[in-house]
Design an enzyme around this catalytic site. Structure first.
Site: not given
Ligand code: ATP
Ligand code: MG
Length: 423
Positions: A203, A205, A211-212, A346, A349, A397
């Site tokens: 990703r 961003e 946490r990211h 989180e 999802s 996570r």
């Molecule tokens: P967040 O809202 O915390 O940015 P997200 O909703 O964008 O996450 P999802 O697309 O739902 O992320 O991805 C599924 C799972 O993967 C998330 O619930 C999270 O546990 C993990 N995850 C997603 N993006 C990241 C990231 N950049 N770094 C670490 N873990 C991630």
């Molecule tokens: Mg999510």
């Protein structure tokens, strides 16, 4: 277990050295186990081994053959009296951190030199627990009939639009690194009704949080012939509980090294609707507009409220469709989706997907995307696509929760964030 009087062969690294009178004490950490040794070399007992031990430098890789004495004098680790001590590699410089953990290292130093940090019980515990969690997740999903699959990480289209993708040049064509296996695991539902993948997510961003990361790992599952989203939540609940159980029962030394008392989350996990969550947040003085996704402040506040009710793990369900991606099934203004949070973080999802071709095309349009960009994906929905759903669970996570880490960088060997491309 190694018994007293037994002969042992130790391979590992010297973490610290102490010398008193005719005795040299070497603290050695095993090559991969959660085991420290105190190698006690006495001049009176074995002059040759004593001389070798006297010349050893901190940080050396050693092979020690010796005996576990019946009467021990050291306080830490398993005592070994060497009959032979061989240095197989000596450090070129002073170690960048103290592996005996008397002086704690900064996280930045640990990340820069993770391979040396793995000579501490704490660091080793984190990554052994990570490996155990992956194995436990595999075991659980396979016990439920899920087949492990591998989908491409170089893709021609993203899951949710272009803004957050890393672009690359693919023989003159534009390609992206996969932000999730979403589209592919759904397409597979047309021919294999239970799949999972343990995979990196990329990703782009510019995250600046604990946490990211820009490269993170996920455990993705998808299942077909479901009657509703609750079935998917049950699977995830079972998976999380199994991983906690496995770590609790199989990683006792690791948890002890980390000082973590792992509590299996109370079951069934709480199901909190989005509307209820909004009420909780407003009662705590947070301003939230209906229809938007929750940020980390909201997530943390919800975590506190749920903890007060005795829940560490809880699902947030019935999200507005506006806050969810196109592939999630609509129910009026709401959606068949969920998030799983643990103490305000989180973890996952998921949801039921739209499997009906026409509705799916319409959803893509409603999100302002072009169905033509998703032609390869949409095709799979024309050949008898069953109702299906699944989730993406953040592995990093999950490990954070298991080892009680505050920063995601603690649980990833070589993290990729906006600052780090090496090591
Ligand atoms: P967040 O809202 O915390 O940015 P997200 O909703 O964008 O996450 P999802 O697309 O739902 O992320 O991805 C599924 C799972 O993967 C998330 O619930 C999270 O546990 C993990 N995850 C997603 N993006 C990241 C990231 N950049 N770094 C670490 N873990 C991630
Ligand atoms: Mg999510």
């Amino acid at each position: 277990m190694t018994g007293k009087g037994e002969r042992v062969r130790v391979v590992g690294w010297v973490n610290s050295i102490r010398s008193v009178g005719g005795i040299v004490f070497l603290e050695v950490i095993d090559g991969y186990r959660m085991q420290l040794y105190t190698v006690v070399a006495k001049r009176s007992e074995n002059p040759e081994a004593w001389r070798a031990a006297s010349d050893v430098k901190t940080g050396s890789a050693v092979v020690v053959e010796g005996v576990v004495p019946s009467k021990t004098i050291s306080r830490r680790g398993l005592e070994v009296h060497p009959t032979r001590l061989e240095v197989v590699s000596e450090p070129e410089e002073v170690l960048p951190l103290d592996p005996s953990e008397k002086t704690p290292a900064l996280l930045d130093t640990i990340i820069e030199h993770r391979y040396v940090a793995l000579r501490t019980l704490k660091q080793r515990a984190i990554f052994r627990i990570r490996a155990l969690a992956v194995k436990a997740a595999r075991d659980y999903l396979e016990s439920q009939g899920f087949v492990e699959v591998h989908t491409p990480k170089i893709c021609g289209a993203g899951a949710e639009g272009g803004a957050t993708l890393f672009q690359l040049d693919y023989f003159g064509r534009r390609a992206f690194l996969a932000q999730s296996p979403q589209l592919y695991k759904q397409m597979l539902m047309c021919g294999l009704s239970r799949v999972y993948e343990i995979t990196p997510y990329f990703r782009a961003e510019k995250f600046n949080t604990v946490r990211h990361l820009n490269e993170s790992w996920g455990i993705d599952a998808e299942m077909a012939f479901i009657s509703g989203v609750e079935e998917v939540m049950k699977l995830l609940e079972g998976l999380i509980s199994h991983v906690f159980e496995a770590v609790k029962s199989k990683a006792e030394p690791e948890l002890r090294a980390l000082g973590v008392k792992l509590q299996k989350p109370r079951r069934p996990f709480k199901r909190l609707t989005y509307d209820e969550a909004i009420e909780v947040l407003r009662s705590r003085g947070l301003e939230v507009e209906w229809g938007q996704d929750f940020g980390s402040d909201e997530e943390r506040a919800l975590g506190e409220a749920m903890a007060e009710e005795g829940y560490d793990a809880y699902f947030i369900v019935d999200y507005p469709w506006s806050a969810k991606p196109f592939y999630i099934m609509r129910r009026g203004e709401l959606s068949e989706s969920f998030d799983l949070d643990y103490r305000g973080l989180e973890l996952a999802s998921g949801g039921q997907r739209e499997h009906r071709y026409r509705e799916l095309v319409e959803n893509i349009r409603l999100k302002g995307l072009n169905p033509e960009d998703f032609a390869f994906y949409l095709k799979a929905f024309r050949y008898g696509m069953p109702p299906h759903g699944g989730f993406g669970l953040g592995l990093d996570r999950l490990v954070m929760v298991l080892v009680n880490a505050r920063n995601i960088r603690e649980v990833v060997l070589f993290p990729r964030d906006t600052q780090r491309l090496t090591p």
